[in-house]
Design a protein around this motif. Structure first.
Motif, mmCIF file in Angstrom:
data_model
loop_
_atom_site.group_PDB
_atom_site.id
_atom_site.type_symbol
_atom_site.label_atom_id
_atom_site.label_comp_id
_atom_site.label_asym_id
_atom_site.label_seq_id
_atom_site.Cartn_x
_atom_site.Cartn_y
_atom_site.Cartn_z
ATOM 1 N N GLU A 87 0.830 -1.213 0.000
ATOM 2 C CA GLU A 87 0.000 0.000 0.000
ATOM 3 C C GLU A 87 0.864 1.262 0.000
ATOM 4 O OE1 GLU A 87 0.225 -1.686 4.170
ATOM 5 O OE2 GLU A 87 -0.391 -2.505 2.259
ATOM 6 N N ASP A 88 2.005 1.228 0.665
ATOM 7 C CA ASP A 88 2.917 2.378 0.647
ATOM 8 C C ASP A 88 3.511 2.569 -0.747
ATOM 9 O OD1 ASP A 88 2.406 2.706 3.328
ATOM 10 O OD2 ASP A 88 4.380 2.011 4.004
ATOM 11 N N LEU A 89 3.857 1.474 -1.392
ATOM 12 C CA LEU A 89 4.388 1.560 -2.754
ATOM 13 C C LEU A 89 3.347 2.104 -3.716
ATOM 14 C CD1 LEU A 89 6.385 -1.784 -2.891
ATOM 15 C CD2 LEU A 89 7.301 0.529 -2.672
ATOM 16 N N ALA A 90 2.087 1.709 -3.527
ATOM 17 C CA ALA A 90 1.009 2.203 -4.394
ATOM 18 C C ALA A 90 0.830 3.711 -4.230
ATOM 19 C CB ALA A 90 -0.292 1.464 -4.097
ATOM 20 N N VAL A 91 0.856 4.186 -2.989
ATOM 21 C CA VAL A 91 0.722 5.630 -2.736
ATOM 22 C C VAL A 91 1.912 6.374 -3.341
ATOM 23 C CG1 VAL A 91 0.726 7.419 -0.942
ATOM 24 C CG2 VAL A 91 -0.711 5.386 -0.680
ATOM 25 N N ALA A 92 3.098 5.872 -3.114
ATOM 26 C CA ALA A 92 4.289 6.519 -3.668
ATOM 27 C C ALA A 92 4.213 6.567 -5.192
ATOM 28 C CB ALA A 92 5.548 5.781 -3.224
#
Length: 110
Positions: A87-92
């Motif tokens: 989820e952090d990678l998706a936001v980034a």
């Protein structure tokens, strides 16, 4: 970057298209990158392709260099992103996509 452009185009590309792609991606004048195909040819990484058009393609050494570069980048990328939550990678990814779009718009207006 030039080797990636050649690979993305099926391992051969017109000189003009290569120069245009590099200039567009780097957001610089075409004159700045015009020497790149000749320099890569002199280095033994690209060669003129057969036929009447001004196209360049990989030499065996150029193909090897491109594959080695890609493998090295893939290894480094895997280590950099290891352990980060999806989820952090998706936001980034969404943030970087938006920042890139804004930068392209600003540079297009300059």
């Amino acid at each position: 970057m030039a080797l990636n452009a050649v690979a993305d185009n099926g391992e051969a590309i017109g000189r003009g298209r290569l120069i245009g792609r590099m200039a567009g991606t780097l957001k610089i004048d075409a004159e700045v990158v015009e020497a790149a195909p000749a320099e890569l040819t002199a280095a033994g990484l690209l060669e003129e392709t057969p036929g009447g058009t001004s196209r360049v393609g990989f030499t065996p050494a150029g193909r090897h260099r491109h594959h080695a570069n890609r493998a090295g980048i893939a290894d480094i990328t895997a280590r950099l992103y290891a352990g980060l939550p999806a989820e952090d990678l998706a936001v980034a990814g969404r943030v970087l996509t938006e920042v890139t779009a804004r930068a392209n718009a600003v540079l297009a207006g300059s």
